[in-house]
Design a protein around this motif. Structure first.
Motif, mmCIF file in Angstrom:
data_model
loop_
_atom_site.group_PDB
_atom_site.id
_atom_site.type_symbol
_atom_site.label_atom_id
_atom_site.label_comp_id
_atom_site.label_asym_id
_atom_site.label_seq_id
_atom_site.Cartn_x
_atom_site.Cartn_y
_atom_site.Cartn_z
ATOM 1 N N LEU A 1 -5.322 -2.364 10.674
ATOM 2 C CA LEU A 1 -4.431 -2.128 9.542
ATOM 3 C C LEU A 1 -4.291 -0.631 9.245
ATOM 4 O O LEU A 1 -3.189 -0.135 8.982
ATOM 5 C CB LEU A 1 -4.962 -2.873 8.311
ATOM 6 C CG LEU A 1 -3.916 -3.687 7.552
ATOM 7 C CD1 LEU A 1 -3.297 -4.748 8.430
ATOM 8 C CD2 LEU A 1 -4.530 -4.318 6.324
ATOM 9 N N ASN A 2 -5.413 0.056 9.337
ATOM 10 C CA ASN A 2 -5.358 1.503 9.086
ATOM 11 C C ASN A 2 -4.532 2.220 10.144
ATOM 12 O O ASN A 2 -3.787 3.154 9.832
ATOM 13 C CB ASN A 2 -6.768 2.096 9.024
ATOM 14 C CG ASN A 2 -7.487 1.681 7.756
ATOM 15 O OD1 ASN A 2 -6.832 1.273 6.779
ATOM 16 N ND2 ASN A 2 -8.802 1.747 7.754
ATOM 17 N N LYS B 1 -6.466 -8.430 2.262
ATOM 18 C CA LYS B 1 -7.592 -7.715 1.665
ATOM 19 C C LYS B 1 -8.897 -8.421 2.043
ATOM 20 O O LYS B 1 -9.860 -7.793 2.493
ATOM 21 C CB LYS B 1 -7.427 -7.656 0.154
ATOM 22 C CG LYS B 1 -8.467 -6.849 -0.563
ATOM 23 C CD LYS B 1 -7.992 -6.491 -1.965
ATOM 24 C CE LYS B 1 -9.107 -5.866 -2.778
ATOM 25 N NZ LYS B 1 -10.080 -6.861 -3.267
ATOM 26 N N ARG C 1 -9.637 -4.305 9.929
ATOM 27 C CA ARG C 1 -9.462 -3.167 9.028
ATOM 28 C C ARG C 1 -8.954 -1.951 9.802
ATOM 29 O O ARG C 1 -8.029 -1.267 9.387
ATOM 30 C CB ARG C 1 -10.786 -2.837 8.318
ATOM 31 C CG ARG C 1 -10.653 -1.691 7.325
ATOM 32 C CD ARG C 1 -11.823 -1.614 6.374
ATOM 33 N NE ARG C 1 -13.094 -1.409 7.044
ATOM 34 C CZ ARG C 1 -14.150 -2.191 6.918
ATOM 35 N NH1 ARG C 1 -14.113 -3.244 6.136
ATOM 36 N NH2 ARG C 1 -15.257 -1.924 7.563
ATOM 37 N N THR C 2 -9.580 -1.723 10.961
ATOM 38 C CA THR C 2 -9.165 -0.597 11.790
ATOM 39 C C THR C 2 -7.702 -0.748 12.210
ATOM 40 O O THR C 2 -6.926 0.210 12.143
ATOM 41 C CB THR C 2 -10.037 -0.527 13.064
ATOM 42 O OG1 THR C 2 -11.391 -0.603 12.650
ATOM 43 C CG2 THR C 2 -9.797 0.745 13.834
ATOM 44 N N ARG D 1 0.812 -1.218 0.000
ATOM 45 C CA ARG D 1 0.000 0.000 0.000
ATOM 46 C C ARG D 1 0.845 1.267 0.000
ATOM 47 O O ARG D 1 0.499 2.256 -0.626
ATOM 48 C CB ARG D 1 -0.835 0.069 1.289
ATOM 49 C CG ARG D 1 -2.138 -0.681 1.252
ATOM 50 C CD ARG D 1 -3.008 -0.136 2.371
ATOM 51 N NE ARG D 1 -3.940 -1.127 2.854
ATOM 52 C CZ ARG D 1 -4.676 -0.982 3.957
ATOM 53 N NH1 ARG D 1 -4.554 0.125 4.685
ATOM 54 N NH2 ARG D 1 -5.510 -1.906 4.335
ATOM 55 N N ARG E 1 -9.421 -10.302 4.539
ATOM 56 C CA ARG E 1 -9.697 -10.205 5.965
ATOM 57 C C ARG E 1 -10.218 -8.812 6.340
ATOM 58 O O ARG E 1 -11.133 -8.691 7.156
ATOM 59 C CB ARG E 1 -8.434 -10.551 6.759
ATOM 60 C CG ARG E 1 -8.736 -10.676 8.200
ATOM 61 C CD ARG E 1 -7.805 -11.600 8.935
ATOM 62 N NE ARG E 1 -8.004 -11.388 10.360
ATOM 63 C CZ ARG E 1 -7.197 -11.779 11.307
ATOM 64 N NH1 ARG E 1 -6.096 -12.415 10.985
ATOM 65 N NH2 ARG E 1 -7.473 -11.526 12.567
ATOM 66 N N THR E 2 -9.658 -7.766 5.740
ATOM 67 C CA THR E 2 -10.168 -6.417 6.063
ATOM 68 C C THR E 2 -11.610 -6.273 5.593
ATOM 69 O O THR E 2 -12.391 -5.545 6.182
ATOM 70 C CB THR E 2 -9.336 -5.300 5.402
ATOM 71 O OG1 THR E 2 -9.189 -5.595 4.024
ATOM 72 C CG2 THR E 2 -7.986 -5.143 6.042
ATOM 73 N N GLU E 3 -11.952 -6.975 4.528
ATOM 74 C CA GLU E 3 -13.330 -6.885 4.048
ATOM 75 C C GLU E 3 -14.313 -7.593 4.971
ATOM 76 O O GLU E 3 -15.443 -7.171 5.154
ATOM 77 C CB GLU E 3 -13.427 -7.430 2.618
ATOM 78 C CG GLU E 3 -13.005 -6.374 1.603
ATOM 79 C CD GLU E 3 -12.665 -6.966 0.245
ATOM 80 O OE1 GLU E 3 -12.968 -8.158 0.003
ATOM 81 O OE2 GLU E 3 -12.086 -6.216 -0.576
ATOM 82 N N ASP F 1 -13.648 -8.338 8.303
ATOM 83 C CA ASP F 1 -13.462 -8.085 9.714
ATOM 84 C C ASP F 1 -13.140 -6.602 9.966
ATOM 85 O O ASP F 1 -11.999 -6.168 9.803
ATOM 86 C CB ASP F 1 -12.304 -8.993 10.185
ATOM 87 C CG ASP F 1 -11.968 -8.793 11.651
ATOM 88 O OD1 ASP F 1 -12.541 -7.881 12.287
ATOM 89 O OD2 ASP F 1 -11.117 -9.549 12.146
ATOM 90 N N PRO F 2 -14.166 -5.826 10.371
ATOM 91 C CA PRO F 2 -13.964 -4.380 10.548
ATOM 92 C C PRO F 2 -12.877 -4.046 11.562
ATOM 93 O O PRO F 2 -12.150 -3.071 11.378
ATOM 94 C CB PRO F 2 -15.324 -3.883 11.050
ATOM 95 C CG PRO F 2 -16.285 -4.956 10.727
ATOM 96 C CD PRO F 2 -15.538 -6.239 10.662
#
Ligand code: ADP
Ligand code: MG
Length: 460
Positions: free
Chosen positions: A451-452, A438, A448-449, A409, A440-442, A444-445
């Motif tokens: 990773l961000n 990708k 995703r948080t 990214r 997993r982020t889709e 599992d919110p």
């Protein structure tokens, strides 16, 4: 010769104009005022003694354009003037030529004039071959570009340059323009972003002026389109570009394209376009290796009238490994910083300027793989050596995949290069990690948080 006219009067009133130049007056009735002004303001019926009769216009371009688009109107007007239909040929009006400033001007200037009035962006004067540092990562693209700028439409047609952002694609395309235009030949070079192509295409449809659009693009010696990947999802423009491409290629005009991905990876690009993009030479620009980064840094400093000590150059080259724009930015920052505090540049200052030190001055813009690994290791409580090692236990595999996905990214590195930073893994391993993350982020919110958050931390 009796009906041959004198040159068109400048701003003569309607009645005398009609008498002295009946063809002009007829055409004025046959086409809209705007078209008349654009194409026919210089028209004259020059010689009616032969067959065909000779109609003259102000320059070659007008002749070509009118012959192609207004032949019916001209025939009709000629028939009206002479009382019978006649065949017509077009010629450049000797009295309208040459344009006043033309004779003293060299081809370079003319080429630049053409360029300026037709391309949407000016060229950056710094984007020349002389200013381009060549290394293994860009050697092929550079050599092909240089060849293209010298011998038009040779074996590299089209030349398709691809690579991620900030690696010199635009620089190379503009270098081709500079070189070709100063070659001593008279050349119509058109350089634009594919966004402009899209916009003008849409505008021309709206204005019902597709002919003019087509003429503009199909009547050049060299067409360079930057960021061609922006044609993704633009089906109608792709169709139009397909025809433009064919017209130019058939006429052996040089085409150069730059894209952030290879032809096959541009989403929705029609097969027939992507296969054409591969007809000539496809050359990748990759992220530069250490030595090249060093050379670029040294050069950019010199360009700014400064010299950086070797340890600073080394430090920057080590820490900024993704893209060349970042390297440039770092040089600017370090030099600006040194000037600001009035001290010669040293490594600590480079740390500060990059925000990698602990001085509290954080202007960091660079996210290298090292920084990502650091942040990920800190979060998961593992060691960088583990990320690079062979162990595949879940406790290592997850952080490793997270770090790889973030590297994808945040850096301009290719899959291979990222793999290289993780103990020499191959690109499929990185690709797998990226797609796992990708998914997993889709799903599992909270992931995703996480990773961000890690991403933000790595950027800081
Ligand atoms: P791209 O179009 O691939 O995103 P650019 O051509 O805009 O990248 O390059 C980004 C910056 O890096 C520009 O300022 C350019 O001059 C510089 N640059 C890129 N490659 C080189 C190189 N090999 N040598 C010197 N400068 C380079
Ligand atoms: Mg670019």
């Amino acid at each position: 010769m009796s009906l041959a006219e004198s040159p068109a009067p400048q701003g003569g009133d309607g009645a005398t104009d009609a008498a002295r130049n009946p063809l002009r007056a007829c055409l004025q009735r046959l086409v809209t005022p705007r078209k008349f002004e654009l194409w026919f303001s210089t028209v004259r019926l020059a010689d009616t003694s032969g067959d065909p009769v000779e109609v003259t216009l102000g320059n070659e371009f007008l002749c070509e354009w009118v012959a192609r688009n207004y032949l019916d109107e001209v025939h009709e007007a000629v028939a009206e003037c002479l009382g019978e239909p006649r065949r017509v040929r077009f010629a450049v009006d000797p009295q309208a030529q040459p344009e006043p400033a033309q004779p003293q001007r060299d081809s370079g200037e003319r080429n630049r004039d053409y360029f300026m009035s037709n391309s949407d962006v000016g060229l950056n004067p710094r984007y020349t071959f002389d200013n381009f540092i060549v290394g293994p990562s860009n050697q092929l693209a550079h050599a092909a570009s240089s060849a293209v700028s010298e011998a038009l439409a040779g074996s590299y047609n089209p030349l398709f340059v691809h690579g991620s952002v900030g690696l010199g694609k635009t620089h190379l395309l503009q270098a081709i323009c500079h070189k070709a235009m100063s070659s001593g030949r008279s050349l119509k070079v058109l350089y634009l972003s594919s966004e402009t192509f899209v916009n003008q295409f849409i505008a021309s449809i709206e204005q019902g002026d597709l002919e003019r659009f087509r003429y503009r693009y199909r009547n050049v010696d060299m067409l360079l389109v930057d960021d061609i990947h922006l044609l993704a999802h633009k089906e109608r423009t792709q169709e139009e570009f397909f025809h433009t491409f064919n017209a130019l290629h058939n006429a052996e005009r040089q085409i150069v394209l730059a894209s952030d991905s290879p032809p096959d990876e541009i989403p929705t690009l029609r097969d027939r376009l992507s296969s054409r993009f591969k007809w000539g030479l496809v050359a990748q620009v990759a992220a530069p290796r250490f030595e090249t980064r060093l050379a670029i840094l040294r050069r950019k400093a010199i360009d700014r009238g400064a010299e950086l000590p070797n340890d600073v150059l080394n430090f920057l080259a080590e820490h900024i490994d993704s893209n060349i724009r970042e390297l440039e930015g770092a040089v600017t920052k370090v030099l600006g910083y040194a000037q600001l505090i009035g001290r010669p540049v040293d490594v600590a200052m480079a740390h500060d300027a990059l925000g990698t030190g602990d001085s509290g001055i954080s202007t960091r813009t660079v996210t290298g793989v090292e920084r990502i690994q650091e942040v990920v290791c800190e979060h998961f409580g593992v060691k960088i050596a583990d990320l690079q090692g062979r162990r595949r236990t879940q406790s290592i595999a997850l952080p490793r995949q997270v770090a790889m996905a973030l590297a994808r990214r945040l850096t301009g590195l290719s899959l291979e290069e990222i793999g290289g930073r993780f103990g020499g893994r191959d690109h499929s391993t990185v690709l797998y990690a990226v797609s796992r993350m990708k998914d997993r982020t889709e799903r599992d919110p909270s992931f995703r948080t996480l990773l961000n958050e890690l991403q933000e931390r790595a950027r800081r």
